[in-house]
Design a protein around this motif. Structure first.
Motif, short mmCIF file in Angstrom:
data_model
loop_
_atom_site.label_atom_id
_atom_site.label_comp_id
_atom_site.label_asym_id
_atom_site.label_seq_id
_atom_site.Cartn_x
_atom_site.Cartn_y
_atom_site.Cartn_z
N LYS A 304 0.83 -1.21 0.00
CA LYS A 304 0.00 0.00 0.00
C LYS A 304 0.86 1.26 0.00
O LYS A 304 0.55 2.24 -0.69
CB LYS A 304 -0.93 -0.01 1.21
CG LYS A 304 -1.94 1.13 1.24
CD LYS A 304 -2.86 1.01 2.46
CE LYS A 304 -3.88 2.15 2.49
NZ LYS A 304 -4.75 2.05 3.69
N THR A 305 1.94 1.25 0.75
CA THR A 305 2.87 2.38 0.78
C THR A 305 3.50 2.59 -0.59
O THR A 305 3.62 3.71 -1.08
CB THR A 305 3.97 2.16 1.83
OG1 THR A 305 3.37 2.06 3.12
CG2 THR A 305 4.97 3.30 1.83
N PHE A 306 3.90 1.48 -1.22
CA PHE A 306 4.49 1.56 -2.57
C PHE A 306 3.50 2.18 -3.56
O PHE A 306 3.87 3.06 -4.34
CB PHE A 306 4.92 0.17 -3.03
CG PHE A 306 5.32 0.12 -4.47
CD1 PHE A 306 6.58 0.54 -4.87
CD2 PHE A 306 4.42 -0.32 -5.45
CE1 PHE A 306 6.94 0.52 -6.22
CE2 PHE A 306 4.78 -0.34 -6.79
CZ PHE A 306 6.03 0.08 -7.17
N VAL A 307 2.26 1.71 -3.54
CA VAL A 307 1.24 2.23 -4.46
C VAL A 307 1.00 3.71 -4.22
O VAL A 307 0.88 4.49 -5.17
CB VAL A 307 -0.08 1.45 -4.32
CG1 VAL A 307 -1.20 2.13 -5.10
CG2 VAL A 307 0.08 0.03 -4.81
N HIS A 308 0.95 4.10 -2.96
CA HIS A 308 0.73 5.52 -2.64
C HIS A 308 1.85 6.38 -3.21
O HIS A 308 1.59 7.43 -3.82
CB HIS A 308 0.65 5.70 -1.12
CG HIS A 308 0.56 7.13 -0.70
ND1 HIS A 308 -0.59 7.89 -0.86
CD2 HIS A 308 1.48 7.96 -0.14
CE1 HIS A 308 -0.37 9.12 -0.43
NE2 HIS A 308 0.87 9.19 0.02
N LEU A 309 3.09 5.97 -3.03
CA LEU A 309 4.23 6.74 -3.55
C LEU A 309 4.23 6.75 -5.08
O LEU A 309 4.52 7.78 -5.71
CB LEU A 309 5.54 6.15 -3.02
CG LEU A 309 5.77 6.29 -1.51
CD1 LEU A 309 7.01 5.53 -1.08
CD2 LEU A 309 5.87 7.76 -1.12
N TYR A 310 3.93 5.61 -5.66
CA TYR A 310 3.87 5.51 -7.13
C TYR A 310 2.81 6.44 -7.68
O TYR A 310 3.06 7.19 -8.64
CB TYR A 310 3.58 4.06 -7.51
CG TYR A 310 3.44 3.83 -8.99
CD1 TYR A 310 4.55 3.62 -9.80
CD2 TYR A 310 2.17 3.81 -9.60
CE1 TYR A 310 4.42 3.41 -11.17
CE2 TYR A 310 2.03 3.60 -10.96
CZ TYR A 310 3.15 3.39 -11.74
OH TYR A 310 3.02 3.18 -13.09
N ASN A 311 1.62 6.43 -7.10
CA ASN A 311 0.53 7.28 -7.57
C ASN A 311 0.82 8.75 -7.35
O ASN A 311 0.49 9.59 -8.19
CB ASN A 311 -0.77 6.90 -6.86
CG ASN A 311 -1.35 5.59 -7.37
OD1 ASN A 311 -0.99 5.11 -8.44
ND2 ASN A 311 -2.25 5.00 -6.60
N SER A 312 1.44 9.07 -6.23
CA SER A 312 1.79 10.47 -5.95
C SER A 312 2.77 10.99 -6.99
O SER A 312 2.67 12.15 -7.44
CB SER A 312 2.40 10.60 -4.55
OG SER A 312 1.45 10.25 -3.56
#
Length: 342
Positions: A304-312
């Motif tokens: 979830k942290t990875f996806v958040h950073l990727y999307n940001s």
């Protein structure tokens, strides 16, 4: 037949500062796809981990529940893009949210911007004419009779430069505080020209909920379509007949998904054999099951942290206009999995 009583309506978060409504194929467009193989796999994993409960079918008519339930999945999905060379409008009212008729990606009621434009100004661009799915091909240059509605707080948050751009437009710009649907309905009534309707996605309604004027409206639209030899099919059916458009949609979606999964597999330190099979097995359930196990082993919170950073990161590049547009992606001779402009 009176074409001058029909208004094109569009609900959007993209403010046309230059007075042009562009199809997403020419925009720096990002979205989340709940219908792809990866999202299906993520939904199964979230159910398995108890993060997303089974859907409560007793609340099928509860829109707040549906949105909250859908948001759980969306939080765990990466942004991708899409391709669409058409611009979609509704007629004489805002299009209903998809989840009013089951699940779907399109939510119109929470948009911050509404556009009201005479159909007559663009009749030559219209490819399909229906109350909920009127499709125009290419850029739509708004006429001097257009009305642009912007949610008040959104307008106040604009930069001085953006507000100055709006001041130079040759049509009316207004702000609103109520819901977008209420704002559009009010403007249509004030026009004295357009009869506002409540639109429906239920097939038997023919696009409009029953009203004192709905049958007259439907007949008028049918007569216009006949006069100008325009199709009256829904956009979904229009797409199924446009194989070139469909191929471009799949190409753009796959392009983004491969980039995301490539980065994810690297972070999760997947084996070379798994990484090398990505392009060949992107749509294989068995391959997605392998990725599901990798994510589970990696840890759903870390994922979830990875996806958040990727999307940001993608949102920042979208803001800076350093993404490739979908149209640029489909024109690449040999896609090199580089989303960003050189």
């Amino acid at each position: 037949m009176n074409i001058y009583n029909v208004a094109l309506i569009r609900a959007t978060n993209v403010i046309p500062f230059d007075g042009v409504v562009k199809p997403i194929s020419h925009s720096f467009y990002l979205c989340k796809n709940v219908g792809a193989e990866f999202s299906t796999m993520m939904n199964d994993l979230l159910l398995e981990l108890g993060i997303r409960p089974e859907f409560d079918w007793t609340k099928i008519d509860d829109q707040d529940y549906q949105r909250t339930y859908q948001q759980i999945l969306l939080t765990y999905l990466p942004y991708i893009s899409d391709y669409n060379s058409y611009v979609l409008f509704s007629l004489n009212g805002i299009c209903p949210d998809d989840n009013e008729h089951g699940f779907g990606n399109n939510i119109f009621s929470n948009k911050k911007c509404g556009i009201i434009e005479p159909l007559a100004s663009h009749i030559e661009q219209v490819v399909s004419l229906t109350p909920t799915d009127t499709a125009l091909r290419g850029n739509v240059i708004l006429s001097n009779e257009a009305i642009l509605l912007i949610e008040e707080q959104t307008f106040l948050n604009l930069t001085d430069y953006e507000k100055e751009q709006l001041n130079h437009l040759n049509f009316t710009v207004k702000t609103f505080r109520e819901s977008l649907q209420e704002a559009i309905y009010k403007e249509l009534e004030l026009s004295g020209r357009y009869k506002p309707e409540v639109l429906s996605l239920t097939r038997k309604d023919g696009g409009f909920c029953p009203s004192l004027t709905s049958e007259e409206q439907k007949q008028n639209i049918h007569n216009i379509a006949k006069e100008y030899e325009i199709s009256e099919i829904l956009f979904f059916h229009l797409l199924t007949q446009d194989h070139e458009e469909l191929n471009k949609i799949w190409l753009v979606q796959d392009y983004y998904m491969q980039i995301f999964l490539q980065k994810l597999l690297e972070v999760m330190e997947a084996s070379e054999s798994i990484k090398s099979g990505l392009s060949l097995h992107l749509h294989d359930k068995s391959y997605m099951d392998i990725i599901k196990k990798l994510i589970k082993d990696f840890g759903i919170d870390r994922y979830k942290t990875f996806v958040h950073l990727y999307n940001s990161d993608l949102r920042e590049k979208q803001k800076n206009k350093t993404l490739l547009t979908p149209d640029e992606i489909v024109k690449l001779d040999k896609p090199d999995k580089n989303l960003f402009k050189l």
